[in-house]
Write an enzyme that holds these catalytic residues in place. Sequence first.
Site, short mmCIF file in Angstrom:
data_model
loop_
_atom_site.label_atom_id
_atom_site.label_comp_id
_atom_site.label_asym_id
_atom_site.label_seq_id
_atom_site.Cartn_x
_atom_site.Cartn_y
_atom_site.Cartn_z
N THR A 85 -26.87 43.20 58.98
CA THR A 85 -26.94 42.38 60.19
C THR A 85 -28.35 41.85 60.39
O THR A 85 -28.56 40.65 60.63
CB THR A 85 -26.52 43.23 61.41
OG1 THR A 85 -25.18 43.69 61.19
CG2 THR A 85 -26.58 42.42 62.70
N GLN A 127 -20.80 42.51 50.76
CA GLN A 127 -19.60 43.08 50.16
C GLN A 127 -19.57 42.95 48.64
O GLN A 127 -18.77 43.62 47.99
CB GLN A 127 -18.34 42.43 50.76
CG GLN A 127 -18.14 42.73 52.24
CD GLN A 127 -17.85 44.19 52.54
OE1 GLN A 127 -17.52 44.98 51.65
NE2 GLN A 127 -17.98 44.58 53.79
N ALA A 160 -26.75 48.82 52.23
CA ALA A 160 -26.50 50.02 51.40
C ALA A 160 -25.19 50.73 51.68
O ALA A 160 -24.59 51.32 50.78
CB ALA A 160 -27.65 51.01 51.60
N THR A 191 -42.09 50.85 61.14
CA THR A 191 -42.37 51.86 60.11
C THR A 191 -41.22 51.91 59.10
O THR A 191 -40.05 51.96 59.47
CB THR A 191 -42.56 53.25 60.79
OG1 THR A 191 -43.65 53.13 61.68
CG2 THR A 191 -42.83 54.33 59.76
N CYS A 236 -12.39 44.10 68.00
CA CYS A 236 -11.79 44.82 69.12
C CYS A 236 -12.72 44.66 70.32
O CYS A 236 -13.73 45.33 70.41
CB CYS A 236 -11.63 46.28 68.75
SG CYS A 236 -10.66 47.18 69.93
N1 PLP Z 1 -22.06 41.02 56.38
C1 PLP Z 1 -20.87 41.43 55.92
C2 PLP Z 1 -20.07 40.52 55.04
C3 PLP Z 1 -20.38 42.69 56.27
O1 PLP Z 1 -19.18 43.08 55.83
C4 PLP Z 1 -21.16 43.51 57.11
C5 PLP Z 1 -20.65 44.82 57.57
O2 PLP Z 1 -19.51 44.96 57.93
C6 PLP Z 1 -22.41 43.04 57.55
C7 PLP Z 1 -22.83 41.79 57.16
C8 PLP Z 1 -23.28 43.86 58.42
O3 PLP Z 1 -23.97 44.83 57.64
P1 PLP Z 1 -24.59 46.13 58.34
O4 PLP Z 1 -23.45 46.97 58.76
O5 PLP Z 1 -25.42 46.75 57.24
O6 PLP Z 1 -25.43 45.66 59.46
#
Ligand code: PLP
Length: 387
Positions: free
Chosen positions: A72, A180, A201, A238, A330
């Site tokens: 994210t 993914q 990760a 950090t 949801c």
């Molecule tokens: N992008 C995609 C395609 C994802 O499937 C996800 C997680 O579901 C994310 C971004 C977000 O990643 P993170 O959970 O590491 O913030």
Amino acid sequence: MRSVYLDHTATTPLDPDVLEAMRPYFNDIYGNASSIHQFGREARAALDRSRETIAGLVGAKAGEIFFTSGGTEADNAAILGVAARAVKSGKRHVITSGAEHHAVLSPCRHLEEQGCAVSFLEVDQHGAVDPELVRKAIRTDTCLVSIMHANNEVGTINPVEEISAIAREYGIAVHTDAVQSFGRLPLHVDDLGLDLMTLSAHKMYGPKGIGALYLRRGIGADPVMLGGGQERGRRAGTENVAAAVGFARAAELQCSRMQDDNVRLLALTSLLRESIVSRISGIVVNGHPERSLTHILNVSFDASKIEIDGEALLFNLDLAGIAVTSGSACTSGSMEPSHVLLAMGRTPGTAQATIRFSLGRSTTRDDVGYTVDRLEEIVRRIGVRRN
Ligand code: PLP
């Protein structure tokens, strides 16, 4: 009761080898990687090794990888960072698709609120972006094209190489969300023609709360997280050394077993799909018939043939010990139909009755058999056939 975890797209368990690799960095090597004394230097060395490992796996240079708190944050840093730099030279247009993860869609909507323009491209019936639509959407003030590599709900793989070739003709930076696909598809930034790429990760048996952004040298992006200037001024805060070490180990392990895993998972998802389609009528399979991740199967119940409540379906599967999702958001207690399925042309009625199965290392043929048996029973009990 039997318990079957089929939600590996949401997250995966930590690989025990990864935990072992991380362990020393909680107690023994606990220095702050930015400290210049020996404790800090030891932590810094581990962080740099992890960066090199991840860079090596995607064909990047170590200096082009920045650790973040996850996918994210990397998506936000890519989109908001490139746009913040570009608006200074009058470029205020971004191209993305309507089937992206919310970690891309939300910063794009935020940019709109800030006065930028965003083209949310349509996807085809399989959830893929047509590269020619990217060409048509390009404007003189376009600064970024952000199209995901593989979709997290339906598994469809986008033609990212073709999309980036078009964007490059116009000198526009290309970002892909590869959360993914890392460890599931070969990923090389030059082969794919990418300027920015998001990694995480916890979808590949690594720890939660760590990801990375690949930023090609020379691509302008302002930092989004400001503070102590860590990660060479790109991402303050950090450094999470233990998590970075875990990420690198998980990536190494997953990339080395990618081919074998794909063969095994393809056989299992094919078995699951064929069993469901042959035993339960009214099923629509969502996704691309060929260009798809091997571990995802997304199915809906065609609302013109069977009426079934998506929430009740998931609830009953959960009662039977089967963990899956519908892939839909949801919000405030009510299940919204998935924006990805709606973008693919599914009706809201069909989209709300959807199950995303995502298989993993622990999934067996027995799990598949058990899941189909329970699903068949549940559908018989709560579904209402239309004549
Ligand atoms: N992008 C995609 C395609 C994802 O499937 C996800 C997680 O579901 C994310 C971004 C977000 O990643 P993170 O959970 O590491 O913030």
